[in-house]
Design an enzyme around this catalytic site. Structure first.
Site, PDB file in Angstrom:
ATOM      1  N   ARG A  69       0.813  -1.226   0.000  1.00  0.00           N
ATOM      2  CA  ARG A  69       0.000   0.000   0.000  1.00  0.00           C
ATOM      3  C   ARG A  69       0.843   1.271   0.000  1.00  0.00           C
ATOM      4  O   ARG A  69       0.372   2.336  -0.417  1.00  0.00           O
ATOM      5  CB  ARG A  69      -1.001  -0.016   1.156  1.00  0.00           C
ATOM      6  N   GLU A  93       4.502 -10.425  14.296  1.00  0.00           N
ATOM      7  CA  GLU A  93       3.843 -11.026  15.463  1.00  0.00           C
ATOM      8  C   GLU A  93       3.912 -12.562  15.359  1.00  0.00           C
ATOM      9  O   GLU A  93       4.232 -13.250  16.321  1.00  0.00           O
ATOM     10  CB  GLU A  93       2.391 -10.546  15.503  1.00  0.00           C
TER      11      GLU A  93
HETATM   12  P1  5GP Z   1       3.261  -1.878  11.292  1.00  0.00           P
HETATM   13  O1  5GP Z   1       4.433  -2.577  10.720  1.00  0.00           O
HETATM   14  O2  5GP Z   1       3.527  -0.411  11.564  1.00  0.00           O
HETATM   15  O3  5GP Z   1       2.655  -2.570  12.469  1.00  0.00           O
HETATM   16  O4  5GP Z   1       2.110  -1.945  10.213  1.00  0.00           O
HETATM   17  C1  5GP Z   1       2.115  -1.081   9.143  1.00  0.00           C
HETATM   18  C2  5GP Z   1       1.781  -1.813   7.883  1.00  0.00           C
HETATM   19  O5  5GP Z   1       0.614  -2.597   8.039  1.00  0.00           O
HETATM   20  C3  5GP Z   1       1.529  -0.796   6.796  1.00  0.00           C
HETATM   21  O6  5GP Z   1       2.305  -1.165   5.670  1.00  0.00           O
HETATM   22  C4  5GP Z   1       0.058  -0.863   6.528  1.00  0.00           C
HETATM   23  O7  5GP Z   1      -0.180  -1.005   5.151  1.00  0.00           O
HETATM   24  C5  5GP Z   1      -0.461  -2.062   7.299  1.00  0.00           C
HETATM   25  N1  5GP Z   1      -1.510  -1.701   8.276  1.00  0.00           N
HETATM   26  C6  5GP Z   1      -1.515  -1.911   9.609  1.00  0.00           C
HETATM   27  N2  5GP Z   1      -2.651  -1.495  10.174  1.00  0.00           N
HETATM   28  C7  5GP Z   1      -3.399  -1.000   9.181  1.00  0.00           C
HETATM   29  C8  5GP Z   1      -4.709  -0.391   9.118  1.00  0.00           C
HETATM   30  O8  5GP Z   1      -5.460  -0.215  10.095  1.00  0.00           O
HETATM   31  N3  5GP Z   1      -5.123   0.016   7.878  1.00  0.00           N
HETATM   32  C9  5GP Z   1      -4.352  -0.146   6.773  1.00  0.00           C
HETATM   33  N4  5GP Z   1      -4.816   0.311   5.601  1.00  0.00           N
HETATM   34  N5  5GP Z   1      -3.137  -0.724   6.799  1.00  0.00           N
HETATM   35  C10 5GP Z   1      -2.663  -1.136   7.985  1.00  0.00           C
END
Ligand code: 5GP
Length: 170
Positions: free
Chosen positions: A58, A95
């Site tokens: 994304r 995780e």
């Molecule tokens: P992190 O590694 O910061 O936990 O997760 C970030 C990644 O997971 C991002 O690349 C994002 O695309 C996806 N992600 C995590 N939570 C969400 C959410 O609530 N909505 C969306 N669209 N993507 C999320």
């Protein structure tokens, strides 16, 4: 423009207890999408950036129009097996299990100033891995830009020392 009207809350996705922020309504509205990209790109003086990078998938949606707006090269960070050339890679823990990002070895010149873009900052794991990979490839991370920051997940913790900008904070 109130961009929050274009972010949809989806309870229990992708698993029970998670409130997912769905950006599809924003992508589906050219005025809102264009406004978001202009606001993100406008935060960065083009003179301070050499390259825009983003992690699959994304992040690409925002990094590509930002690269065009700022007239900078776009460098996709991809999952294993997707890039045809020689790559640098960085493996990181999730995780459950682990993931790996790759970048073409010739994509980042030594000392290149890189802005890394993603749609959502959640726990920060994805962005921290992207930044590590950029540094491993010889680049210098000058900023991390997000459409959305989920502040309650404290995603800034693994990104201490980096300049972080998010358009919307929840
Ligand atoms: P992190 O590694 O910061 O936990 O997760 C970030 C990644 O997971 C991002 O690349 C994002 O695309 C996806 N992600 C995590 N939570 C969400 C959410 O609530 N909505 C969306 N669209 N993507 C999320």
């Amino acid at each position: 423009m109130d961009l929050r009207a274009f972010i949809r809350d989806v309870p229990d996705f992708p698993k029970p207890g998670v409130l997912f922020k769905d950006i599809m309504p924003l992508l589906g509205d050219p005025a809102a999408f264009g406004f978001a990209v202009a606001e993100l790109a406008g935060h960065y003086p083009a003179g301070g950036i050499d390259v825009i990078a983003a992690a699959e998938a994304r992040g690409f949606l925002f990094a590509a129009p930002m690269a065009l707006a700022l007239k900078k090269p776009l460098v996709p960070l991809r999952k294993p097996g997707k890039l045809p050339g020689e790559t640098h890679s960085f493996k990181y823990d999730l995780e459950y299990g682990s993931a790996e990002l790759h970048v073409h070895a010739d994509a980042i010149r030594p000392g290149a100033r890189v802005l890394v873009v993603d749609d959502v900052l959640a726990t920060g794991g994805t962005m921290a891995a992207a930044c590590k990979l950029i540094e491993l490839a010889g680049g210098s991370v000058v900023g991390c830009a997000f459409l959305i920051e989920l502040a309650f997940l404290n995603g800034r913790a693994p990104l201490v020392g980096y300049d972080i900008f998010s358009l919307l904070t929840y």
